[in-house]
Design an enzyme around this catalytic site. Sequence first.
Site, PDB file in Angstrom:
ATOM      1  N   TYR A 135       1.993  12.613  -9.853  1.00 33.75           N
ATOM      2  CA  TYR A 135       2.329  11.924  -8.610  1.00 33.75           C
ATOM      3  C   TYR A 135       3.838  11.716  -8.459  1.00 33.75           C
ATOM      4  O   TYR A 135       4.297  11.225  -7.426  1.00 33.75           O
ATOM      5  CB  TYR A 135       1.632  10.564  -8.549  1.00 33.75           C
ATOM      6  CG  TYR A 135       0.132  10.639  -8.340  1.00 33.75           C
ATOM      7  CD1 TYR A 135      -0.403  11.456  -7.363  1.00 33.75           C
ATOM      8  CD2 TYR A 135      -0.734   9.872  -9.107  1.00 33.75           C
ATOM      9  CE1 TYR A 135      -1.774  11.521  -7.149  1.00 33.75           C
ATOM     10  CE2 TYR A 135      -2.111   9.915  -8.917  1.00 33.75           C
ATOM     11  CZ  TYR A 135      -2.626  10.752  -7.934  1.00 33.75           C
ATOM     12  OH  TYR A 135      -3.979  10.797  -7.729  1.00 33.75           O
TER      13      TYR A 135
ATOM     14  N   TYR B 148      -2.543  16.420 -12.637  1.00 35.48           N
ATOM     15  CA  TYR B 148      -1.692  16.258 -11.461  1.00 35.48           C
ATOM     16  C   TYR B 148      -0.583  15.259 -11.769  1.00 35.48           C
ATOM     17  O   TYR B 148      -0.773  14.328 -12.554  1.00 35.48           O
ATOM     18  CB  TYR B 148      -2.516  15.744 -10.269  1.00 35.48           C
ATOM     19  CG  TYR B 148      -1.875  15.975  -8.923  1.00 35.48           C
ATOM     20  CD1 TYR B 148      -2.172  17.102  -8.184  1.00 35.48           C
ATOM     21  CD2 TYR B 148      -0.971  15.057  -8.392  1.00 35.48           C
ATOM     22  CE1 TYR B 148      -1.587  17.321  -6.933  1.00 35.48           C
ATOM     23  CE2 TYR B 148      -0.384  15.259  -7.149  1.00 35.48           C
ATOM     24  CZ  TYR B 148      -0.692  16.400  -6.430  1.00 35.48           C
ATOM     25  OH  TYR B 148      -0.109  16.630  -5.217  1.00 35.48           O
TER      26      TYR B 148
ATOM     27  N   CYS C  83     -10.560  40.419   6.934  1.00 39.07           N
ATOM     28  CA  CYS C  83     -11.063  41.082   8.140  1.00 39.07           C
ATOM     29  C   CYS C  83     -10.839  42.592   8.073  1.00 39.07           C
ATOM     30  O   CYS C  83     -11.599  43.360   8.668  1.00 39.07           O
ATOM     31  CB  CYS C  83     -10.417  40.494   9.385  1.00 39.07           C
ATOM     32  SG  CYS C  83      -8.619  40.442   9.331  1.00 39.07           S
TER      33      CYS C  83
ATOM     34  N   HIS D 124      -4.752  40.293  12.382  1.00 38.89           N
ATOM     35  CA  HIS D 124      -6.213  40.258  12.342  1.00 38.89           C
ATOM     36  C   HIS D 124      -6.788  41.604  12.766  1.00 38.89           C
ATOM     37  O   HIS D 124      -6.230  42.283  13.632  1.00 38.89           O
ATOM     38  CB  HIS D 124      -6.714  39.155  13.282  1.00 38.89           C
ATOM     39  CG  HIS D 124      -8.195  38.933  13.229  1.00 38.89           C
ATOM     40  ND1 HIS D 124      -8.847  38.563  12.079  1.00 38.89           N
ATOM     41  CD2 HIS D 124      -9.151  39.043  14.194  1.00 38.89           C
ATOM     42  CE1 HIS D 124     -10.142  38.436  12.337  1.00 38.89           C
ATOM     43  NE2 HIS D 124     -10.350  38.729  13.611  1.00 38.89           N
TER      44      HIS D 124
ATOM     45  N   TRP E  83     -10.033  10.205 -10.958  1.00 34.98           N
ATOM     46  CA  TRP E  83      -8.881  10.617 -11.742  1.00 34.98           C
ATOM     47  C   TRP E  83      -8.498   9.511 -12.713  1.00 34.98           C
ATOM     48  O   TRP E  83      -8.416   8.340 -12.334  1.00 34.98           O
ATOM     49  CB  TRP E  83      -7.702  10.938 -10.819  1.00 34.98           C
ATOM     50  CG  TRP E  83      -7.972  12.129  -9.935  1.00 34.98           C
ATOM     51  CD1 TRP E  83      -8.770  12.166  -8.840  1.00 34.98           C
ATOM     52  CD2 TRP E  83      -7.455  13.456 -10.103  1.00 34.98           C
ATOM     53  NE1 TRP E  83      -8.787  13.426  -8.295  1.00 34.98           N
ATOM     54  CE2 TRP E  83      -7.982  14.248  -9.056  1.00 34.98           C
ATOM     55  CE3 TRP E  83      -6.595  14.055 -11.025  1.00 34.98           C
ATOM     56  CZ2 TRP E  83      -7.683  15.594  -8.912  1.00 34.98           C
ATOM     57  CZ3 TRP E  83      -6.289  15.396 -10.867  1.00 34.98           C
ATOM     58  CH2 TRP E  83      -6.825  16.156  -9.832  1.00 34.98           C
TER      59      TRP E  83
ATOM     60  N   ASP F 113       4.990  16.106  -7.804  1.00 33.44           N
ATOM     61  CA  ASP F 113       3.964  15.958  -6.763  1.00 33.44           C
ATOM     62  C   ASP F 113       3.114  17.211  -6.591  1.00 33.44           C
ATOM     63  O   ASP F 113       3.110  17.848  -5.533  1.00 33.44           O
ATOM     64  CB  ASP F 113       4.613  15.575  -5.429  1.00 33.44           C
ATOM     65  CG  ASP F 113       3.554  15.046  -4.449  1.00 33.44           C
ATOM     66  OD1 ASP F 113       2.462  14.661  -4.920  1.00 33.44           O
ATOM     67  OD2 ASP F 113       3.817  15.019  -3.242  1.00 33.44           O
TER      68      ASP F 113
ATOM     69  N   CYS G  73     -14.438   4.482  -9.366  1.00 34.77           N
ATOM     70  CA  CYS G  73     -13.120   4.050  -8.925  1.00 34.77           C
ATOM     71  C   CYS G  73     -13.016   2.533  -9.052  1.00 34.77           C
ATOM     72  O   CYS G  73     -13.881   1.801  -8.550  1.00 34.77           O
ATOM     73  CB  CYS G  73     -12.879   4.487  -7.483  1.00 34.77           C
ATOM     74  SG  CYS G  73     -11.316   3.878  -6.791  1.00 34.77           S
TER      75      CYS G  73
END
Length: 876
Positions: free
Chosen positions: A279, A277, A354, A828, A223, A284, A213
Amino acid sequence: KSVKTIETMDKITKLAAKCRIATPHDVVINSECVYTFHSPYTTEKGIVVNLTTFVGSVDELVFTANEDGSESSALFVRICKKRVAKEGINGGNGDAGKTAVKLGVGVEGGFQSDQDKYDIISTYSIVVMGESADGKAQVLVEMPYDESSHNSFPMAVSQSADAIIHHAGLAVKQDLSAWELDDEPKPVSKYAESLPFVENGVKVSPKPPDWKCEKSGDKENLWLNLSDGFIGGGRKNWDGSGGSNGALDHFVETGEKYPLVVKLGTITEDVSTADCYSYAKDEDGPVKIPNLRELLEKRGIIVAGMQKTVKSTAELEVELNATYAFDAITEKGANLIPVAGPGLHGLQNLGNSCYMNSVAQMLFSGTLPELASRYGSNDGKANNSLLKISPTKAPDDLLCQTSKLSNALTSGAFCGPVPASAEVSHPSTSDPKHRLAPRMFKHVVGHDHVDFRTGQQQDAAQYFQYLLEKLDRAELGAGDRLKSKSGAAGPVTSHLFLFKTESRLVCEADKMIKYKENPPETMLSLRIPMSKSTVADSDMPDLKRQKSEDPGDDDKEKKEVPTVTLDACLDDWTAVTTIDDYRWPHLQNSISPATSQTRFVNFPRYLLVHMQRYELGDDWQPYKIEVDIDVPEIISLQKFKGTGPQEGETLVPEEAEGSVESTNVPDTPAIDEGALGQLMDMGFNMNGCKRALMAVGGSNVEAAMNWVFEHNSDPDFNDPVPEGGSITSVAVASVDETVVMSLVDNLGCFTADQVRAAVKHCSGAADRAADWLFSHMDDLDGAIAALENTSVTENSTPKPTTPLEDGDGKYHLVGLISHIGKNTGSGHYVAHIKKEGKWVIFNDEKVALSEHPPTRHAYLYLFQRENTLGAPNLEY
């Protein structure tokens, strides 16, 4: 020493040509053994992954099912991992520390995340395994594989090992595919085609160690901005993990002009798998960038030959969600005594799984000794005949994965120390070597089912029946892998639950009686007759609603809840009902009212009772009936057993039964052999295909297929066609048409065919059928087609002819599955199972002695016939 090293490397070099480099599309099993639940964490040996097939296993099983000796030696990478508490974190013991005061993970004052508390130490080695004369696997060569030794191995070996080590693996891939089924597809970014490109001379190094970075110096989660070549850290995850936010900060600082980024380490020759991706505020999110290859080449990145070295955002999100437990927020169960050992090991929730965990615990944790003998009595090693299948086929073999699961549950081999209390805390504090994540079992059961392949909550009752059907088909085709102790092929699993019912029909016109034996069933579904409910006298003590361990029961305003007895439900099931338009063969096929009463023909070894706790409201939405069911732990069903024809009864003549189809029917159409061949090529049974073609004129394949979908559950669908007979009349309906028409009228937005398919799929339960219809409205026709295709496949399986078990109708309650939530597709599930006379709660990974088993609130009840207690069926 150097001579020995050279000889060792020569053995590795000779096998290097067989090595393959895994791509993102390959199935790589690098997190657990395909035959057992051993993982890189469980022992010091970890697991070994084949550099050719990418399949992981323990050392002893690498050459399983290698009968022809075709593979006498092979190359593997050994993966071992150890979790070590970070220095200074709670004294270095990794246990839960201060109480969280903020709702968050990895934030100040919140819950600690796994990476806050532990370091993972990974070690690798390259191994040559060979098969000895007696068929046992042995290590011939093993050399450490790390940064210092990396370059000493042939390039093919090091590239193959690196690809396996850095691959997301099958576990994440299966979770990801289920997650993506519920997620929107990634859009193509509108900014990709005309993306600004800054000619600043920036070139990106092809070596991952050079990436960092440009703001923080971080070397992870990096990135690349596709406009100006800036490398920045990614955003933080919601649990506090993740990057430095450098890439997003740079986007803001440059006037939000350069929105597209790609994650370094996810770029491979197949650029469509790279993590991209946007921004931009109007996007977004993850996007597709069709011209990614060209944009990368401008920065000096040639994608040919590049390998994936880091996990994508989606893969990380799946892992993050798999380790987060919302029980941590409520700290439920502090008063329960935890237990661990054989038959007392919990199962990890894979995300809304579950329903599967509860059914698996009921069937395979030792409650049913027959299934424990068949699937769980072995040690999971080479003497287990169900594991006699090659490593590449094992992940998709139901018998192998069922044995893997049952062995782990019944043996207790992976249990950790019994915790001091059952106080629920974040599951990431539990050691990975003691966790059972039944991903392969979930995948092999549900991968071809429209519902069970997803990551959504499902109906436990529906899953139970589907699992039995899958097991039956696998067991019937098992051959020598599945033999009983007598050496013969044993009965199928569903035989333990199978019972038939008898309908006694009385013709109102002449009072003649007809007895009809119905097809065998594996589950007794009971309607709850609220008209027979009672409310306890509030003045009487100790008649409060029994409190269960179910989350969500606390803090409810106490109110009077009506009670219905199990006997009342059974009385309602066997009550005499009226059929207004029954067609009687002995009355020249004319219609006359009839009365019908249903009784048991036999009492199975195990009886699973399903309570229909859900009904449709005035708004067409399913709702839960607020009612307690009074279920004794010992019941007698003897009074509900059918008696068959009795002396003095006048029966409908048998010859009249067979005369319906021969009365006033046209000549049998000739069957087109080409059309018959087309239908059979689709996997349908020949007799069923003949019946379909005869019903539609003999040659119309499309019409015949529609007929098959409508009638494949008819009792005589696969029976031979009588010579000169005709199939123009409709066979006995496999669903109650009164239920179908009632739902059509009440729901108002589904056709009769759609409702009929749903009712058939849900075994006649109207509430579950309505729930299923509403949950599949987005693509109802597609869901029904998938069900019908599955049903056709099931009907092509030969049915077992073993006589049904029978005995006295006295039963003991041995298991419960309870449901919390407004409908069966949400909420559940929790299982309660009687172990050695004591009730135990199985709430996913939490296993504890139960103080108050919720016998009044359960959704499914498992009973065992009294005369089989302690006397298992040895044919299993």
